[in-house]
Design an enzyme around this catalytic site. Sequence first.
Site, PDB file in Angstrom:
ATOM      1  N   CYS A  77       0.836  -1.200   0.000  1.00  0.00           N
ATOM      2  CA  CYS A  77       0.000   0.000   0.000  1.00  0.00           C
ATOM      3  C   CYS A  77       0.880   1.264   0.000  1.00  0.00           C
ATOM      4  O   CYS A  77       1.667   1.471  -0.909  1.00  0.00           O
ATOM      5  CB  CYS A  77      -0.995  -0.026   1.150  1.00  0.00           C
ATOM      6  SG  CYS A  77      -2.394   1.102   0.871  1.00  0.00           S
ATOM      7  N   HIS A 182      -3.657  -4.607  -0.008  1.00  0.00           N
ATOM      8  CA  HIS A 182      -3.321  -5.126   1.322  1.00  0.00           C
ATOM      9  C   HIS A 182      -3.295  -6.650   1.256  1.00  0.00           C
ATOM     10  O   HIS A 182      -4.332  -7.306   1.435  1.00  0.00           O
ATOM     11  CB  HIS A 182      -4.341  -4.648   2.355  1.00  0.00           C
ATOM     12  CG  HIS A 182      -4.253  -3.183   2.637  1.00  0.00           C
ATOM     13  ND1 HIS A 182      -3.336  -2.656   3.516  1.00  0.00           N
ATOM     14  CD2 HIS A 182      -4.947  -2.141   2.141  1.00  0.00           C
ATOM     15  CE1 HIS A 182      -3.484  -1.344   3.565  1.00  0.00           C
ATOM     16  NE2 HIS A 182      -4.446  -1.007   2.731  1.00  0.00           N
ATOM     17  N   GLU A 184      -2.243  -8.691   3.336  1.00  0.00           N
ATOM     18  CA  GLU A 184      -2.540  -9.314   4.630  1.00  0.00           C
ATOM     19  C   GLU A 184      -4.030  -9.475   4.894  1.00  0.00           C
ATOM     20  O   GLU A 184      -4.422 -10.229   5.796  1.00  0.00           O
ATOM     21  CB  GLU A 184      -1.877  -8.512   5.756  1.00  0.00           C
ATOM     22  CG  GLU A 184      -2.501  -7.172   6.061  1.00  0.00           C
ATOM     23  CD  GLU A 184      -2.082  -6.045   5.129  1.00  0.00           C
ATOM     24  OE1 GLU A 184      -2.521  -4.910   5.361  1.00  0.00           O
ATOM     25  OE2 GLU A 184      -1.322  -6.319   4.176  1.00  0.00           O
TER      26      GLU A 184
END
Length: 200
Positions: A77, A182, A184
């Site tokens: 990001c 993102h 994650e």
Amino acid sequence: MKTVIIKYNAGNVQSVMFALDRLGAPYLLTDDEAEIRSADKVIFPGVGEASTAMAYLRQRGLDKLIPSLKQPVLGTCVGMQLMCRHSEENNTTCMGIFDIDVRRFPTDGVLNGQRLKVPHTGWNNIHTLRGPLTERLPENAYVYFVHSYAADVCPETTAVCDYVRPFSAMLHRDNFYAAQFHAEISGNAGQTILENFLKL
């Protein structure tokens, strides 16, 4: 294996820590130069505004440290944007690891007759995949984005997303890897990308 998450004031570190916990990958959250240099893998996450984040990196000397690293580094990001040459967000000079600029999405974008909102928020697919981080990833995999700025497509692009314009969803040069989304919190696709990174 020692994985370090770089600690700075634009890090969305909690979700990254949860993702590494799910993978059973031990990690250390730090801004200490010796700890970062001795890591096997380095993750450079980010949420927030480019100029403030770069100012913090300069105060800590991290703006010089990160480009000098030799082990695999993954920026996500805002972390990815700070690894580029320049961001239009507050006219910010970034670290220049990737020789490409980051530009704001125009607010007058239209797709299929629908005005596209900025920031680009939510799930979108990535395509034209290449490079080691996209192994085992299906073409047009869906990942989660939250951003108003994006790097143009360039020779270092390893995944493309289309929103207002085609942009670099992922970049790779030497030991440096980056994802605009993102990873994650991007479900199975994000987990696969993180697994691939940890296996480098």
